[in-house]
Design a protein around this motif. Structure first.
Motif, PDB file in Angstrom:
ATOM      1  N   SER A  80      -0.453  -5.703   3.212  1.00  0.00           N
ATOM      2  CA  SER A  80      -1.539  -5.054   2.456  1.00  0.00           C
ATOM      3  C   SER A  80      -1.691  -5.721   1.094  1.00  0.00           C
TER       4      SER A  80
ATOM      5  N   ASP B 280       2.930  -0.309  -4.715  1.00  0.00           N
ATOM      6  CA  ASP B 280       1.756  -0.966  -5.280  1.00  0.00           C
ATOM      7  C   ASP B 280       2.028  -1.408  -6.718  1.00  0.00           C
TER       8      ASP B 280
ATOM      9  N   ASN C 227       0.817  -1.215   0.000  1.00  0.00           N
ATOM     10  CA  ASN C 227       0.000   0.000   0.000  1.00  0.00           C
ATOM     11  C   ASN C 227       0.849   1.263   0.000  1.00  0.00           C
TER      12      ASN C 227
END
Length: 576
Positions: free
Chosen positions: A500, A347, A342
């Motif tokens: 994440s 990402d 994240n």
């Protein structure tokens, strides 16, 4: 490919010796007089020091009054809680394994599941129902009987844990997925008492790792009365800066040792006179926290402690010169570089692949880990027989890393890198040095790294497994039962704040693999999971570390275990 040491499905009958009568196992593990093997470690650069001639304590004996030996163990960190259901750290489990036992034990030679508080078990054809026949000669340390109702109360307690005491890293969550407030995701359905010593556990779906998982310390049986009396699910006390319950500072189980006291850096246990198994020689166990490797080594040389875990490369020469022992375990843990997908930029899978290409794993490991430690390219240890040969390989290639960063448009953003201080873990013996090498390599490839050192005792686990603003972190996982789910399921079986990482393909694959019976179909499923994880790079596997203990000459036998199922009534003491 068959798995090493896994128990076959079907009926398991009690035929093995009681835990107290098993001979401490060697298997492929090594029990070494350090003086005989020091040369094998000298490439690590050990330096000479004069031998310490302090005498070892006198050997223990077992007399009419029961075990009278005293064993002092130097722990690397304070336990967080002595309630195994809420514990997530090795040092907490090291203590609770002495006090509490589960339905299922661990074979000392193979690490396969064996009967413990359950004498035997059977499973239904649909692999959703397990029936356990319990031992009849067991009492908890508070005098309460161990029976089917006690088992039911423990399962129901785990299932109904209030949200306020749960964490993402709880073993129950990893194995059983959901709690009573999320029944659609829960694998556990109910526990039914059939008679006083027979209990049936119903699952919502097949779970191949169910029996192996029950050998994990998190599923040890607590006295239901003690759980109620000490309000086990209310974190009303504080210990070492962490919230714990009254039960978390005074556990009550059926094990060979009962809890005596916990005072800051010291936990004391005493042999339980009514223990159902063999008592052994040890009457008193003391866990003494000594956070530095140098301090643990000094204490062993002086005879202040009888043993310690997490031997470092720098310890080996000193241990050899002082005639002390090194006892080595088979590798069953993984060290990894965690990535917060994240974090801005991370990402992008191209940047994560650049991270993988930037790391020279052999150079990271050289001289910092014990001989036999291997670089890792996936998260499943070889011992499980599930490793993939088709894994995406990210060879060390700085130019490739720079190309990927350029293609991804990395703008030089600062990347906070968290690493622990003042701690030694089985998968990470020298955190600061490992961080320094990784940071240097990433910087050379073009990453802008900002170091964030955090003392282990100041909540390092909470910070790297929570929603902290970080890019990278150093951590690992020590396996506690023999199943692929213990590794990829625990780390990547669902969305967690640690990575994440939201990948339905991996989540679904792990859920399917968990339901498959042992065999080629299950092996193929786990290999496909490893392949997918390697493509997406939510973390970079670094090593399968070798871990070892150091022991006084007065220790004649110690029950080493790759899954750390090391119960001290099986220690033998002799003249040095």
């Amino acid at each position: 490919m068959p798995k090493s040491g896994r128990a076959k499905s079907g009926t398991v009958k009690s035929g093995s010796a009681q835990p107290g009568t098993e001979t401490p196992a060697l298997s492929r593990r090594s029990v070494i007089r350090a003086s005989a093997v020091a040369a094998a470690f000298m490439l690590a650069g050990c330096t000479a020091e004069a031998a310490d001639d302090s005498p070892s304590p006198a050997p223990a004996a077992t007399g009419p009054a029961g075990p009278r030996g005293r064993f002092v163990f130097a722990a690397a960190a304070r336990p967080v809680t002595l309630d195994p259901a809420l514990a997530t750290d090795t040092e907490s489990y090291r203590v609770t394994r002495q006090v509490l036992e589960g339905l299922v034990g661990v074979d000392p030679l193979t690490s396969a599941p064996t009967p413990l508080l359950a004498k035997s078990w059977t499973k239904s054809e649909d692999r959703r129902t397990y029936t356990f026949e319990l031992r009849r000669d067991v009492t908890f340390h508070d005098g309460e009987p161990f029976n089917a109702e006690a088992v039911r109360r423990n399962f129901e307690r785990w299932y109904t844990l209030p949200e306020s005491v749960r964490s993402d890293s709880l073993m129950y969550r990893s194995v059983f997925r959901g709690f009573s407030d999320t029944p659609k995701t829960a694998v556990y359905r109910e526990c039914v008492v059939e008679d006083e010593y027979t209990v049936r556990v119903e699952l919502t779906e097949p779970l191949d790792s169910f029996i192996p998982a029950l050998a994990a310390p998190a599923f040890a049986m607590s006295s239901p009365k003690a759980l109620t009396d000490a309000a086990a699910d209310a974190l009303t006390q504080e210990r070492n800066g962490r919230k714990v319950s009254g039960y978390g500072v005074a556990p009550v189980g059926t094990g060979p040792f009962r809890f005596v006291g916990w005072n800051e850096d010291t936990v004391e246990l005493a042999a339980y006179p009514e223990y159902w198994g063999e008592a052994g020689q040890i009457g008193t166990v003391v866990f003494r926290t000594i956070s530095s490797p140098e301090g643990r080594l000094r204490a062993l040389k002086k005879g202040d402690v009888d043993g310690y875990d997490l031997v470092t490369v720098n310890d080996v020469g000193d241990l050899a010169r002082n005639g002390l022992q090194i006892q080595q375990r088979d590798p069953y843990s993984i060290l990894y570089l965690g990535i917060n997908t994240n974090f801005p930029g991370l990402d992008n899978v191209l940047i994560r692949r650049a991270v993988a290409h930037a790391i020279d794993k052999p150079a990271v490991l050289e001289g910092l880990f014990l001989n036999g430690t291997k670089a890792a390219n996936q998260f499943l240890p070889e011992k499980l027989g599930l490793t993939s040969d088709s894994i995406t390989s990210y060879g060390y290639d700085v130019d490739k890393a720079r190309e990927l960063l350029k293609e991804a448009g990395y703008d030089g953003r600062e990347l906070p890198f968290y690493y622990p201080r003042r701690v030694t873990r089985s998968y990470l013996p020298t955190p600061e040095k490992v961080y320094a090498r990784l940071s240097s390599q990433l910087t050379a490839a073009g990453f802008n790294i900002r170091p964030v050192p955090v003392d282990w005792s100041q909540g390092y686990l909470d910070r790297v497994q929570g929603k902290e603003d970080r890019a990278f972190h150093l951590l690992g996982l020590a396996g506690s039962y023999e199943a692929g789910d213990n590794f990829v399921g625990t780390l990547f079986g669902r969305y967690t704040a640690e990575f994440s990482y939201n990948d339905p393909e991996v989540f679904t694959g792990i859920e399917k693999a968990r339901t498959l019976a042992e065999g080629q179909e299950q092996t193929d499923a786990y290999q496909a999971i490893s392949d997918r994880i390697s493509e997406r790079v939510p973390a970079v596997p670094l090593a399968f570390p070798i871990s070892a203990l150091a022991l006084s000459p007065r220790v004649g036998g110690y029950p080493t275990s790759p899954v750390l199922h090391e119960v001290f009534n099986r220690i033998t003491l002799t003249d040095s």
